[in-house]
Design an enzyme around this catalytic site. Structure first.
Site, mmCIF file in Angstrom:
data_model
loop_
_atom_site.group_PDB
_atom_site.id
_atom_site.type_symbol
_atom_site.label_atom_id
_atom_site.label_comp_id
_atom_site.label_asym_id
_atom_site.label_seq_id
_atom_site.Cartn_x
_atom_site.Cartn_y
_atom_site.Cartn_z
ATOM 1 N N CYS A 147 0.735 -1.286 -0.117
ATOM 2 C CA CYS A 147 0.035 0.019 0.009
ATOM 3 C C CYS A 147 1.069 1.263 0.114
ATOM 4 C CB CYS A 147 -1.170 0.018 1.099
ATOM 5 S SG CYS A 147 -1.914 -1.625 1.348
ATOM 6 N N HIS A 177 -3.231 7.218 2.747
ATOM 7 C CA HIS A 177 -3.793 5.825 1.979
ATOM 8 C C HIS A 177 -5.135 5.472 2.611
ATOM 9 C CE1 HIS A 177 -4.143 1.704 1.005
ATOM 10 N NE2 HIS A 177 -3.726 1.331 2.347
ATOM 11 N N ASN A 206 -10.036 -0.351 -0.043
ATOM 12 C CA ASN A 206 -8.670 -0.180 -0.010
ATOM 13 C C ASN A 206 -8.132 -0.811 -1.400
ATOM 14 O OD1 ASN A 206 -5.842 -0.578 0.327
ATOM 15 N ND2 ASN A 206 -6.064 -1.676 2.443
HETATM 16 N N1 ACO Z 1 -18.574 -9.043 9.099
HETATM 17 C C1 ACO Z 1 -19.089 -9.504 10.171
HETATM 18 N N2 ACO Z 1 -18.046 -9.884 11.529
HETATM 19 C C2 ACO Z 1 -16.914 -10.057 10.989
HETATM 20 C C3 ACO Z 1 -16.293 -9.698 9.789
HETATM 21 C C4 ACO Z 1 -17.183 -9.326 8.836
HETATM 22 N N3 ACO Z 1 -16.704 -8.952 7.592
HETATM 23 N N4 ACO Z 1 -14.897 -9.673 9.768
HETATM 24 C C5 ACO Z 1 -14.791 -10.107 11.103
HETATM 25 N N5 ACO Z 1 -15.635 -10.334 11.670
HETATM 26 C C6 ACO Z 1 -16.011 -10.934 13.214
HETATM 27 C C7 ACO Z 1 -14.937 -11.575 13.736
HETATM 28 O O1 ACO Z 1 -14.971 -12.890 13.338
HETATM 29 C C8 ACO Z 1 -15.005 -11.427 15.352
HETATM 30 O O2 ACO Z 1 -16.008 -12.376 15.883
HETATM 31 P P1 ACO Z 1 -15.938 -12.926 17.179
HETATM 32 O O3 ACO Z 1 -15.693 -11.782 18.050
HETATM 33 O O4 ACO Z 1 -17.053 -13.790 17.311
HETATM 34 O O5 ACO Z 1 -14.584 -13.411 17.017
HETATM 35 C C9 ACO Z 1 -15.376 -9.937 15.527
HETATM 36 O O6 ACO Z 1 -16.167 -9.561 13.979
HETATM 37 C C10 ACO Z 1 -14.393 -8.986 15.827
HETATM 38 O O7 ACO Z 1 -13.403 -9.179 15.042
HETATM 39 P P2 ACO Z 1 -12.066 -8.451 14.879
HETATM 40 O O8 ACO Z 1 -11.222 -8.789 13.861
HETATM 41 O O9 ACO Z 1 -11.686 -8.096 16.449
HETATM 42 O O10 ACO Z 1 -12.625 -6.885 14.451
HETATM 43 P P3 ACO Z 1 -12.198 -5.457 14.522
HETATM 44 O O11 ACO Z 1 -12.857 -4.585 15.470
HETATM 45 O O12 ACO Z 1 -10.515 -5.551 14.926
HETATM 46 O O13 ACO Z 1 -12.236 -4.893 13.103
HETATM 47 C C11 ACO Z 1 -10.649 -4.727 11.090
HETATM 48 C C12 ACO Z 1 -11.654 -5.828 12.067
HETATM 49 C C13 ACO Z 1 -11.913 -3.757 10.458
HETATM 50 C C14 ACO Z 1 -10.024 -5.588 10.032
HETATM 51 C C15 ACO Z 1 -9.865 -4.036 11.887
HETATM 52 O O14 ACO Z 1 -9.096 -4.824 12.565
HETATM 53 C C16 ACO Z 1 -9.098 -2.982 11.098
HETATM 54 O O15 ACO Z 1 -9.385 -2.093 10.427
HETATM 55 N N6 ACO Z 1 -7.589 -3.706 10.798
HETATM 56 C C17 ACO Z 1 -6.741 -2.878 9.951
HETATM 57 C C18 ACO Z 1 -6.786 -3.706 8.855
HETATM 58 C C19 ACO Z 1 -6.601 -3.067 7.614
HETATM 59 O O16 ACO Z 1 -7.248 -1.869 7.327
HETATM 60 N N7 ACO Z 1 -6.100 -3.500 6.748
HETATM 61 C C20 ACO Z 1 -5.854 -3.302 5.314
HETATM 62 C C21 ACO Z 1 -4.789 -3.607 4.688
HETATM 63 S S1 ACO Z 1 -3.418 -2.758 5.490
HETATM 64 C C22 ACO Z 1 -3.340 -1.275 4.925
HETATM 65 O O17 ACO Z 1 -3.739 -1.051 3.867
HETATM 66 C C23 ACO Z 1 -2.765 -0.244 5.771
#
Ligand code: ACO
Length: 326
Positions: free
Chosen positions: A113, A253, A283
């Site tokens: 990215c 980004h 993204n």
């Molecule tokens: N829909 C519904 N539920 C979901 C989904 C979905 N798409 N994805 C995960 N869940 C569930 C999980 O299974 C979990 O369930 P559980 O509590 O029963 O185990 C619950 O939601 C919470 O999951 P987390 O992964 O802890 O959720 P979080 O609040 O951390 O959000 C996210 C996840 C959005 C990916 C967050 O961690 C994030 O934004 N991380 C940054 C990652 C990112 O942006 N990556 C892009 C590439 S990196 C870059 O470009 C810089």
């Protein structure tokens, strides 16, 4: 003194749009969950016959045609992509062929990215040194082909598209400065463990079986992204004796609205100066910054004389920032 200046921008988004409701029929998710956690409403998905090179060509031709630039005057092409169809010919060489440019330097940059900022910083060095006069810098990605459509934790985050800028030699800035960073020790937070060679010892542990999809430790990545992008922004501003008051626009980004909001809040950045496109594009990795930049040039938010800061964070890990005047 030699500088490089951005003189043209262009972009391309595939026609097909995949909404959160569409995704909810593929994996167990909901529009509400995706919007609340990421700010994403929909993403564009490349058609079967589209590739990073074909999308790069669309974005590049738009930039060149709108600004009446003859492709034959391009001395250097750098494409930031982590989804190239080939290791070689590179996407940049495929693009050179599609633009019918008979002779120029052409290569790809792999910094996920952060790729576009790496590419623009490198092109700036080529122009400033006098080695080339005009460069085409593109970010182009088909992330839809490297996510596991059964994994709701990652497939909801990404989209496809391409953005292009042309820079050329100028007596005035232009690109003022850039800062690039990397930390391979944190490579396991976000990876695309597929390639043509066996894995390295450290990295193969995290992907014992080559798994051709994006792997992500979402929570840890979120925290690292906020800290690292804060560092990239602050250190670049400090080094150049700039403050947020000196900036007209910040183009981050477009990974996730929550990451963008967390950085805005941590650094007390004026929210109205931040360009956000993630809601409609998701993204698009290396394409996200040139796509956002092009939209802000086209709708007239970025005006001549404005000072703009770009910042990104991505797999590698890599992160960086770049400051320019229009
Ligand atoms: N829909 C519904 N539920 C979901 C989904 C979905 N798409 N994805 C995960 N869940 C569930 C999980 O299974 C979990 O369930 P559980 O509590 O029963 O185990 C619950 O939601 C919470 O999951 P987390 O992964 O802890 O959720 P979080 O609040 O951390 O959000 C996210 C996840 C959005 C990916 C967050 O961690 C994030 O934004 N991380 C940054 C990652 C990112 O942006 N990556 C892009 C590439 S990196 C870059 O470009 C810089």
């Amino acid at each position: 003194m030699n500088y490089s200046k951005i003189v043209a921008t262009g972009s391309y988004l595939p026609e097909k749009v995949l909404t959160n409701e569409d995704l909810a029929s593929i994996v167990e998710t909901s529009d509400e969950w995706i919007v609340e956690r990421t700010g994403i409403h929909c993403r564009h998905i490349a058609a079967e016959n589209e590739t990073p090179a074909s999308m790069a060509a669309e974005a590049s031709l738009q930039a060149l045609n709108l600004h009446h630039i003859d492709p034959q005057t391009i001395d250097l092409i750098i494409v930031a992509t982590c989804t190239s169809t080939h290791f070689f010919p590179s996407t940049a060489c495929q693009l050179q062929q599609q633009l019918k440019i008979s002779s120029c330097i052409a290569f790809d940059i792999s910094a996920a990215c952060t790729g576009f900022i790496y590419a623009l910083s490198i092109a700036d060095q080529y122009v400033r040194s006098g080695m080339v006069k005009r460069a085409l810098v593109v970010g182009s990605e088909t992330m839809s082909r490297v996510v596991d459509w059964k994994d709701r934790a990652t497939c909801v985050l990404f989209g496809d598209g391409a953005g292009a800028v042309v820079i050329e030699r100028s007596d005035e800035p232009g690109i003022i400065a850039s800062k690039l960073f990397a930390d391979g020790a944190k490579g396991d937070l976000l990876s695309l463990p597929t390639g043509v060679s066996p894995g390295l010892p450290g990295l193969s542990e995290m992907a014992p079986h080559a798994w051709p999809f994006v792997q992500m430790k979402g929570r840890a990545l979120f925290k690292d992204a906020v800290v690292s992008m804060g560092e990239a922004i602050n250190s670049l501003l400090e080094d150049n004796h700039y403050s947020f008051q000196d900036l007209d626009w910040i183009v981050p980004h477009q990974a996730n609205l929550r990451i963008i909001d967390a950085i805005i809040s941590k650094l007390s950045i004026p929210k109205e100066k931040v360009i956000v496109t993630v809601g409609e594009q998701a993204n698009t990795s290396g394409a996200s910054i040139p796509l956002a930049l092009d939209s802000a040039f086209k709708d007239g938010r970025i005006q001549p004389g404005h000072q703009v800061l770009l910042e990104a964070f991505g797999g590698g890990l890599t992160w960086g920032s770049l400051l320019f005047r229009t």
